[in-house]
Design a protein around this motif. Structure first.
Motif, mmCIF file in Angstrom:
data_model
loop_
_atom_site.group_PDB
_atom_site.id
_atom_site.type_symbol
_atom_site.label_atom_id
_atom_site.label_comp_id
_atom_site.label_asym_id
_atom_site.label_seq_id
_atom_site.Cartn_x
_atom_site.Cartn_y
_atom_site.Cartn_z
ATOM 1 N N THR A 145 0.759 -1.159 0.000
ATOM 2 C CA THR A 145 -0.076 0.154 0.108
ATOM 3 C C THR A 145 0.951 1.242 0.064
ATOM 4 O O THR A 145 1.884 1.359 0.567
ATOM 5 C CB THR A 145 -0.919 0.034 1.024
ATOM 6 N N GLU A 150 -5.491 4.533 -2.479
ATOM 7 C CA GLU A 150 -6.748 3.653 -1.908
ATOM 8 C C GLU A 150 -6.701 2.145 -2.150
ATOM 9 O O GLU A 150 -7.228 1.536 -1.481
ATOM 10 C CB GLU A 150 -8.113 4.320 -2.528
ATOM 11 N N TYR A 151 -5.670 1.840 -3.084
ATOM 12 C CA TYR A 151 -5.756 0.358 -3.489
ATOM 13 C C TYR A 151 -4.191 -0.233 -3.519
ATOM 14 O O TYR A 151 -3.460 0.628 -3.064
ATOM 15 C CB TYR A 151 -6.202 0.205 -4.989
ATOM 16 N N GLU A 189 -3.479 -1.767 -8.622
ATOM 17 C CA GLU A 189 -4.988 -1.518 -8.700
ATOM 18 C C GLU A 189 -5.335 -0.245 -8.739
ATOM 19 O O GLU A 189 -6.179 0.469 -9.081
ATOM 20 C CB GLU A 189 -5.784 -2.242 -7.402
ATOM 21 N N ASN A 190 -4.361 0.693 -8.081
ATOM 22 C CA ASN A 190 -4.699 2.215 -8.359
ATOM 23 C C ASN A 190 -4.796 2.746 -9.683
ATOM 24 O O ASN A 190 -5.457 3.705 -9.945
ATOM 25 C CB ASN A 190 -3.350 2.779 -7.614
ATOM 26 N N ALA A 193 -7.971 1.013 -11.299
ATOM 27 C CA ALA A 193 -9.065 1.955 -10.736
ATOM 28 C C ALA A 193 -9.431 3.222 -11.102
ATOM 29 O O ALA A 193 -10.546 3.781 -11.151
ATOM 30 C CB ALA A 193 -9.066 2.017 -9.355
ATOM 31 N N SER A 200 -12.590 -3.287 -7.522
ATOM 32 C CA SER A 200 -12.261 -4.403 -6.215
ATOM 33 C C SER A 200 -11.906 -5.522 -7.083
ATOM 34 O O SER A 200 -12.604 -6.051 -8.075
ATOM 35 C CB SER A 200 -13.528 -4.669 -5.387
ATOM 36 N N GLU A 217 -12.063 -9.127 -11.346
ATOM 37 C CA GLU A 217 -12.408 -7.849 -11.191
ATOM 38 C C GLU A 217 -13.806 -7.281 -10.980
ATOM 39 O O GLU A 217 -14.432 -7.970 -12.164
ATOM 40 C CB GLU A 217 -11.495 -6.855 -11.786
#
Length: 270
Positions: A145, A150-151, A189-190, A193, A200, A217
């Protein structure tokens, strides 16, 4: 008994006023007791505060009769019209926006507290962190992280030669110093997204050969997943995307995937 209590309450209420009238009739008295002040205090306490505006009325969903029959059992659902698996029906979205607006209005007094509480909770979280690495084959796998993100990032790092020749052990430790093998981010993932309002990942599985990665996903929040396969080293897409699946998947060898599809009621079927 009820009549007696009422008299007592009335007497209590008028008592300061009575003292006020007695005080005015005996103005020549030198007593330090000033009942008029008590009367003023009583009168000021009886003044009501400005009335607050009434809270808004909650939205009321209309009723539309919808009959469902299965195995001889008949059910009526008056709110079936609110089901919208596509999340695109203007009437449904309008009603949900009304519900959200009502919630925001009712909870407006707690908005500042909510922000303070969220800031306190977030301040207690170490945002720049990594999970415990898991040794699989010739790699350490872990998630990372980042501060303000956020991801997570799905990462791996090759084993150093000194460990690659030895079997896995509880004493294994992933080196992270300057001479350690280079970390590779398999999937961020950032980045994924950025083009979605919701994102998710429900599954992230590496093939036995460690050459491919399959992940499921969800980009809408409806728990209907798309399964994608990428090259573990380059991140390039491999094969076609599988749509309308659950998040359950598993490798069967290095070139086959086992996954579960859903029927029209969104239940796993095969």
């Amino acid at each position: 008994m009820r009549f007696t209590r009422r008299i007592g309450i009335v007497g209590l209420i008028h008592f300061p006023l009575l003292l006020s009238s007695l005080a005015s009739s005996s103005s020549s008295s030198s007593s330090s007791f000033r009942p008029v002040a008590g009367a003023k205090l009583f009168r000021s306490s009886m003044v009501s505060e400005p009335a607050k505006s009434p809270p808004p009325s909650p939205p009321v969903a209309k009723k539309v009769k919808h009959v469902m029959e299965l195995f001889g059992d008949v059910r009526i659902d008056n709110y079936y019209w609110l089901r919208d698996d596509s999340r695109s029906d203007p009437e449904v979205l309008s009603y949900l926006n009304q519900e959200n607006a009502y919630t925001d209005s009712i909870m407006s007094d707690t908005k500042k507290f909510e922000e303070e509480l969220f800031a306190e909770i977030r301040a207690r979280i170490k945002e720049d962190d990594a999970s415990a690495p898991l040794r699989k084959g010739g790699f350490y796998y872990y998630t990372r992280t980042l501060q303000g993100k956020e991801y997570v990032q799905h990462c791996r790092r090759p084993l150093p030669q000194s460990q690659a020749r030895l079997p896995p052990s509880v004493n294994d430790s992933m080196p992270v110093d300057d001479g350690a093998p280079e970390e590779r981010v398999m999937l961020d993932e950032n980045v994924m997204a950025q083009s979605h309002a919701y994102y998710s990942i429900g599954a992230f599985e590496v093939s036995p050969s460690h050459e491919l990665v399959a992940y499921a996903e969800d980009t809408k929040g409806d728990e209907i997943y798309n399964v994608r396969v990428i090259d573990a080293d380059t991140g390039a897409s491999v094969g076609k995307t599988l749509s309308g699946t659950t998040s359950n998947l598993e490798w069967a060898g290095n070139s086959h995937l086992v996954y579960i599809t859903m029927d029209e009621t969104l239940r796993p079927d095969k």
